[in-house]
Design a protein around this motif. Structure first.
Motif, PDB file in Angstrom:
ATOM      1  N   THR A   1      50.047  37.936  31.945  1.00 25.70           N
ATOM      2  CA  THR A   1      49.786  36.611  31.388  1.00 25.70           C
ATOM      3  C   THR A   1      49.295  36.727  29.944  1.00 25.70           C
ATOM      4  O   THR A   1      48.763  37.768  29.530  1.00 25.70           O
ATOM      5  CB  THR A   1      48.727  35.874  32.228  1.00 25.70           C
ATOM      6  OG1 THR A   1      47.518  36.644  32.235  1.00 25.70           O
ATOM      7  CG2 THR A   1      49.209  35.685  33.652  1.00 25.70           C
TER       8      THR A   1
ATOM      9  N   ALA B   1      40.943  31.359  36.634  1.00 24.23           N
ATOM     10  CA  ALA B   1      41.578  30.224  35.963  1.00 24.23           C
ATOM     11  C   ALA B   1      42.861  30.659  35.267  1.00 24.23           C
ATOM     12  O   ALA B   1      43.882  29.955  35.304  1.00 24.23           O
ATOM     13  CB  ALA B   1      40.610  29.601  34.964  1.00 24.23           C
ATOM     14  N   GLU B   2      42.836  31.840  34.628  1.00 22.96           N
ATOM     15  CA  GLU B   2      44.040  32.370  33.980  1.00 22.96           C
ATOM     16  C   GLU B   2      45.108  32.714  35.010  1.00 22.96           C
ATOM     17  O   GLU B   2      46.308  32.588  34.754  1.00 22.96           O
ATOM     18  CB  GLU B   2      43.681  33.622  33.181  1.00 22.96           C
ATOM     19  CG  GLU B   2      42.859  33.371  31.928  1.00 22.96           C
ATOM     20  CD  GLU B   2      43.691  32.803  30.792  1.00 22.96           C
ATOM     21  OE1 GLU B   2      44.930  32.822  30.883  1.00 22.96           O
ATOM     22  OE2 GLU B   2      43.091  32.319  29.812  1.00 22.96           O
ATOM     23  N   HIS B   3      44.668  33.139  36.194  1.00 20.52           N
ATOM     24  CA  HIS B   3      45.597  33.509  37.268  1.00 20.52           C
ATOM     25  C   HIS B   3      46.405  32.299  37.718  1.00 20.52           C
ATOM     26  O   HIS B   3      47.556  32.430  38.162  1.00 20.52           O
ATOM     27  CB  HIS B   3      44.794  34.086  38.437  1.00 20.52           C
ATOM     28  CG  HIS B   3      45.621  34.746  39.489  1.00 20.52           C
ATOM     29  ND1 HIS B   3      46.221  35.972  39.315  1.00 20.52           N
ATOM     30  CD2 HIS B   3      45.959  34.344  40.747  1.00 20.52           C
ATOM     31  CE1 HIS B   3      46.875  36.305  40.412  1.00 20.52           C
ATOM     32  NE2 HIS B   3      46.734  35.330  41.296  1.00 20.52           N
ATOM     33  N   GLY B   4      45.810  31.129  37.601  1.00 21.75           N
ATOM     34  CA  GLY B   4      46.519  29.897  37.934  1.00 21.75           C
ATOM     35  C   GLY B   4      46.875  29.802  39.405  1.00 21.75           C
ATOM     36  O   GLY B   4      46.075  30.122  40.277  1.00 21.75           O
ATOM     37  N   ALA B   5      48.096  29.375  39.667  1.00 20.37           N
ATOM     38  CA  ALA B   5      48.538  29.153  41.050  1.00 20.37           C
ATOM     39  C   ALA B   5      49.295  30.350  41.615  1.00 20.37           C
ATOM     40  O   ALA B   5      50.037  30.212  42.582  1.00 20.37           O
ATOM     41  CB  ALA B   5      49.411  27.904  41.111  1.00 20.37           C
ATOM     42  N   ARG B   6      49.102  31.513  41.017  1.00 17.20           N
ATOM     43  CA  ARG B   6      49.810  32.700  41.509  1.00 17.20           C
ATOM     44  C   ARG B   6      49.319  33.112  42.885  1.00 17.20           C
ATOM     45  O   ARG B   6      48.302  32.624  43.383  1.00 17.20           O
ATOM     46  CB  ARG B   6      49.651  33.855  40.512  1.00 17.20           C
ATOM     47  CG  ARG B   6      50.380  33.643  39.194  1.00 17.20           C
ATOM     48  CD  ARG B   6      50.114  34.802  38.235  1.00 17.20           C
ATOM     49  NE  ARG B   6      50.864  34.649  37.006  1.00 17.20           N
ATOM     50  CZ  ARG B   6      50.504  33.877  36.000  1.00 17.20           C
ATOM     51  NH1 ARG B   6      49.378  33.179  36.084  1.00 17.20           N
ATOM     52  NH2 ARG B   6      51.238  33.785  34.910  1.00 17.20           N
TER      53      ARG B   6
END
Length: 293
Positions: free
Chosen positions: A85, A151-156
Motif C-alpha cells: 500500500t 486504517a491503512e489496511h482498509g477492507a483487506r
C-alpha cells in the motif's frame, strides 16, 4: 558458474558459502535482486524483526518481497511478490536488510495468522524484547501506530482479526505462550489476570514480575517452556523463584505447553480449584488474622 561449489538459490543469482537452509540465509542470497523499491515484507519481514510466528511460518522457505511503487512485484521460484500500500513504511534491521515496519508487517500477517496469533505478535511489538529483570528493549511500535496501520489496511483480508487482536494486546508480555495463556483464561470466563505485576518478596527487598497474576487472591501463573527444564541454571532459578513467591504468601500455578493444548480442560479445572481454595483461605484470614499468621 556451473561448478559444484557454486549454489544457484535464485534465477540469476550465484553464491558461495551462504547457508540457505533458513530464511535469513535466503535473504542474503536474494539481496542482489532487491532493486528499486523492493523490500522484504510479510512473514519474511516478521522473521527478520524477531516476531513470534507459529512453526508453520518459521520453517517455510518462501521469501515475501513487496514493491513500494506501481511496479510489478517480483515473480520467480521461491518468492511471493506483493504490491504494498502507498503508506507502507520501512525500517532497516541487523544484517543490512530493509523490511516493512512492525505495524505494516503485523497487518500483512492477517491473511495467514489467527486472531490469537496476531495478538501474540501485537504483544511482542508493543512490549519490546525482555532483557533481564524488568528491563526491556524499546517497543517496535506503539498502539497508535498499530491502529493507524489497520486504517491503512482498509477492507483487506483479516481486518476484523486485526481489530480484535489490538483490543486484546497488552504490554510487558514475554512470550507467545503467555499470550495464549491469558487469552485462554479470558475465554474460560476468568477475570483477566494482570501482566508482569510487580510482587515484593524477601521482606520487600526483591521485586519479581510473574507472567500473570490475580493480585486480589495472591495467585500467580508462571509459564514454563522446555528451556526451563533443559537448563540446569533455569531449573534451579525456577525453584528458588517459586519458594520466594510462596514465602511471601502467593500461590503459584505452573503452566506447561500441555496445559494450553491436550490437557486444557484439566488445567481449567485445576485453576478453578486453586482459586476457590484461595477464596476460602483468604476469607478465614480476614476473620482470624492472628490465627492465620
Amino acid at each position: 558458474m556451473r561448478g559444484r561449489d557454486i549454489d544457484a538459490p535464485f534465477h540469476g543469482v550465484r553464491s558461495i558459502g551462504i547457508d540457505t537452509r533458513d530464511i535469513r540465509g535466503l535473504c542474503v542470497a536474494f539481496e542482489p535482486l532487491l532493486v528499486g523499491s523492493r523490500v522484504f515484507c510479510g512473514a519474511t519481514a516478521a522473521i527478520l524483526l524477531g516476531m513470534p510466528l507459529p512453526l508453520r511460518l518459521r520453517t517455510g522457505r518462501l521469501l515475501h518481497v513487496g514493491t513500494l511503487d506501481a511496479r510489478q512485484p517480483p515473480r520467480r521460484r521461491g518468492v511471493v511478490g506483493h504490491r504494498l500500500t502507498k503508506g507502507t513504511r520501512t525500517i532497516d534491521v541487523p544484517g543490512g536488510f530493509t523490511v516493512t515496519d512492525a505495524a505494516s508487517t503485523w497487518c500483512q500477517l492477517a491473511a495467514e495468522l489467527s486472531r490469537e496469533e496476531l495478538t501474540a505478535v501485537a504483544d511482542y511489538v508493543l512490549s519490546g524484547l525482555p532483557l533481564s529483570g524488568s528491563r526491556r528493549n524499546a517497543p517496535l511500535c506503539s498502539r497508535d501506530e498499530l491502529s493507524a496501520a489497520i486504517a491503512e489496511h482498509g477492507a483487506r483480508v483479516g481486518v476484523a482479526k486485526l481489530r480484535w487482536a489490538l483490543e486484546q494486546a497488552r504490554t510487558g508480555v514475554d512470550s507467545a505462550p503467555e499470550t495464549a495463556l491469558r487469552l485462554l483464561l479470558v475465554e474460560e470466563h476468568f477475570t483477566e489476570p494482570v501482566v508482569a505485576l510487580p510482587v515484593l518478596v524477601e521482606r520487600g527487598t526483591i521485586t519479581l514480575h510473574p507472567d500473570l497474576a490475580w493480585p486480589e487472591l495472591r495467585v500467580v501463573l508462571e509459564y514454563e517452556g522446555d528451556g526451563h527444564r533443559e537448563s540446569k541454571r533455569q531449573f534451579r532459578a525456577d525453584i528458588r523463584r517459586r519458594e520466594m513467591f510462596e514465602a511471601a504468601g502467593w500461590r503459584v500455578i505452573r503452566v506447561t505447553a500441555d496445559d494450553l493444548g491436550p490437557l486444557r480442560d484439566e488445567f481449567v479445572t485445576r485453576v478453578h480449584s486453586v482459586l476457590a481454595a484461595r477464596v476460602r483461605d483468604l476469607h478465614l484470614m480476614a476473620r482470624f488474622p492472628q490465627k492465620a499468621q
